[in-house]
Design an enzyme around this catalytic site. Structure first.
Site, PDB file in Angstrom:
ATOM      1  CE  LYS A 190      -2.164   3.304   2.818  1.00 38.26           C
ATOM      2  NZ  LYS A 190      -1.952   4.290   1.820  1.00 38.26           N
ATOM      3  N   GLY A 243       6.796   6.151   8.040  1.00 40.13           N
ATOM      4  CA  GLY A 243       5.889   7.295   8.006  1.00 40.13           C
ATOM      5  C   GLY A 243       5.872   8.039   9.330  1.00 40.13           C
ATOM      6  CD  GLU A 399      10.004  13.828  11.124  1.00 42.41           C
ATOM      7  OE1 GLU A 399      11.027  13.344  10.629  1.00 42.41           O
ATOM      8  OE2 GLU A 399       8.955  13.181  11.276  1.00 42.41           O
TER       9      GLU A 399
END
Ligand code: UN1
Length: 511
Positions: A190, A243, A399
């Site tokens: 995916k 991710g 981040e």
């Protein structure tokens, strides 16, 4: 089963962008949902690259069944033969490098030279892992008993769920799929919803290389529908995800409940230490490349410069001049240094952090959405530098994943080490110094999975382990032979050829 082109489908109207399909059991198929989503060029959002399947759990279930059906054949194929298919795939990637790089820049935004590098990382890992088909080393060790053989071998886990980000849309899927496949797993893939076209082009080449139907299955769609269905399936025994930290933690909870193998590659807040004895021109180049290359959208990007106070002013002057010289624009244009951010949400996030930064430090340059000819329709943001930032300030801790650099002045090496390590992440770090003893101290002291000496924080090569300490991940590594650990079970094998019962730990002890 025949392999056909990914798109466009017959249903696509001429005036529309092409529609692309999922790839399941060696066939390009539409989602049962009947819905699609768009992918647009971040440098010019009027440019629609295509429409992609908005898949559901039912599509994932089909992909898992295909992966399951292919598993016995794929596991039984000798690993060197699987390796040959990887080799052919690497060669095809090399042959199509320019076409893929251009498609990558159009969909993701990074400048063309970097896009070529992204594809090259895919080629490198394909060839490295092709070779693993003939290595995949285990241990053969002496037994403690006579006439007994002892060894260990790697075996595949089963079906691998591969969930990838948009920032390296060719390299990272390859980092994950190549070790998964060469070791005999089958894959449900995916890709990020911002870069489904790159994923489609990649899978087209995988089919062409000869990966048999069902060994690689592509399902596009959202994390909530497709990602969760992969993570929750009891039949998918290993998940590899790169991710956001928050998504990674959510996946870890779901996967943990099922005791699944899980490899996470999450956030970073990478720092470069510049000591007073450093070559400041060299350091400046490395910092600008690491902070603003890929528009700061690398896990390995440098977002903190920790500098000895004595050289703060000369370093800052160089950094400012360099940042102001960077040309923003469409990555397909040769002269461009910095491309757009990935989407509107990314621009808003960077803007929010710049507002926070204005309260936490002094803005040196940048700080605004970039405007001007050629930038009107893209997600552009000026390269931004703050100075006088405290190590624990939010812009030095969180981040941002954009072109924002915090400069943190410190008194000496020891204070630099403390500041560098004062973060919950631990992916990459670097030191600029001319003192060999200090360089070796840094190699020992920096709490990151990757350390550079007199180079920036980006540019890891595929034959060493890639990954981070602390909250950057959960202890697994990609690339190198370490990647095999994610996708294999160890089996220890003992063969007793003495013809009698030999009791380990007992029969060889004095009575
Ligand atoms: C990432 O940003 O997730 O070391 C990967 C580098 C690249 C890979 C970055 N080779 O910067």
């Amino acid at each position: 089963m025949t392999v056909t082109s990914a798109g466009p489908t017959a249903a696509t109207e001429a005036a529309e962008a092409p529609t692309f399909r999922n790839f399941i059991a060696g066939e390009w198929v539409e989602s049962v949902s009947g819905r699609t989503f768009e992918s647009r060029n971040p440098a010019d959002v009027r440019d629609v690259i295509g429409r992609f399947q908005a898949s559901t759990a039912a599509d994932v279930a089909m992909a898992i069944r295909a992966a399951e059906a292919a598993l016995p054949m794929w596991q039984r194929m000798p690993a060197p033969k699987r390796g040959e298919i990887l080799y052919r795939f690497g060669a095809l990637l090399a042959e199509h490098k320019e076409r893929l790089a251009r498609a990558l820049t159009r969909e993701m935004g990074k400048v063309l030279t970097e896009a070529r590098g992204d594809v090259q990382e895919g080629i490198d890992i394909a060839f490295l892992m092709a070779g693993e088909g003939r290595r995949m080393f285990g241990d053969t060790v002496p037994s403690e008993l006579p006439d007994k053989w002892a060894m260990s071998v790697r075996q595949p886990i089963g079906i691998a769920g591969i969930i990838t980000p948009w920032n390296f849309p060719i390299a990272i899927p390859c980092w994950k799929m190549m070790p998964a496949l060469v070791t005999g797993n089958t894959v449900v893939f995916k890709p990020a919803s911002d870069t489904p076209h790159c994923a489609t082009l990649l899978v087209e080449l995988m089919a062409e290389a000869g990966f048999p139907p069902g060994t690689v299955n592509l399902v596009t769609g959202s994390g909530a529908e497709v990602g969760d269905a992969i993570v929750d399936s009891p039949d998918v025994r290993v998940i590899s995800f790169t991710g956001h930290s928050e998504t990674g933690k959510a996946i870890a909870q779901r996967a943990g409940a099922r005791l699944k193998r899980l490899a996470l590659e999450l956030g970073g807040k990478n720092g470069i230490v510049v000591l007073a004895d450093a070559d400041l021109d060299l350091a400046t180049e490395g910092i600008l490349w690491s902070a603003f290359g890929t528009t700061g959208q690398r896990c390995t990007a440098c977002s903190r410069v920790i500098v000895e106070e004595r050289v703060l002013e000369p370093l800052l002057a160089r950094l400012e001049a360099g940042a102001r010289r960077l040309r923003l624009g469409d990555g397909l244009v040769e002269a461009t240094d910095v491309g757009p951010l990935i989407n509107a949400a990314a621009v808003e996030k960077v803007e929010r952090y710049v507002e926070i930064g204005r309260r936490e430090g002094e803005l040196v340059c940048g700080g605004r959405r970039a405007t001007g000819p050629g930038l009107e329709h893209g997600h552009f943001f000026e390269p931004t530098i703050f100075t006088g930032v405290a190590p624990m300030a939010r812009i030095a801790q969180e981040e941002i994943f954009g072109p924002v650099l915090s400069v943190i002045p410190v008194a000496d090496y020891q204070a630099a080490v403390t500041a560098l390590n004062q973060t919950r992440y631990g992916l990459s770090s670097s030191i600029y110094t001319r003192d060999v003893n200090t360089a070796f101290r840094a190699m020992r002291d920096f709490e990151t999975g990757i350390v550079y000496v007199n180079a920036g924080t980006i540019g890891a090569e595929t034959h060493l382990p890639f990954g981070g300490w602390k909250e950057t991940g959960n202890g697994h590594r990609e690339a190198g032979h370490a990647a095999l650990d994610t996708f294999t079970e160890w089996k220890a094998i003992y063969v007793d050829f003495s013809g009698r019962l030999q009791r380990a730990q007992i029969d060889n002890q004095p009575s």
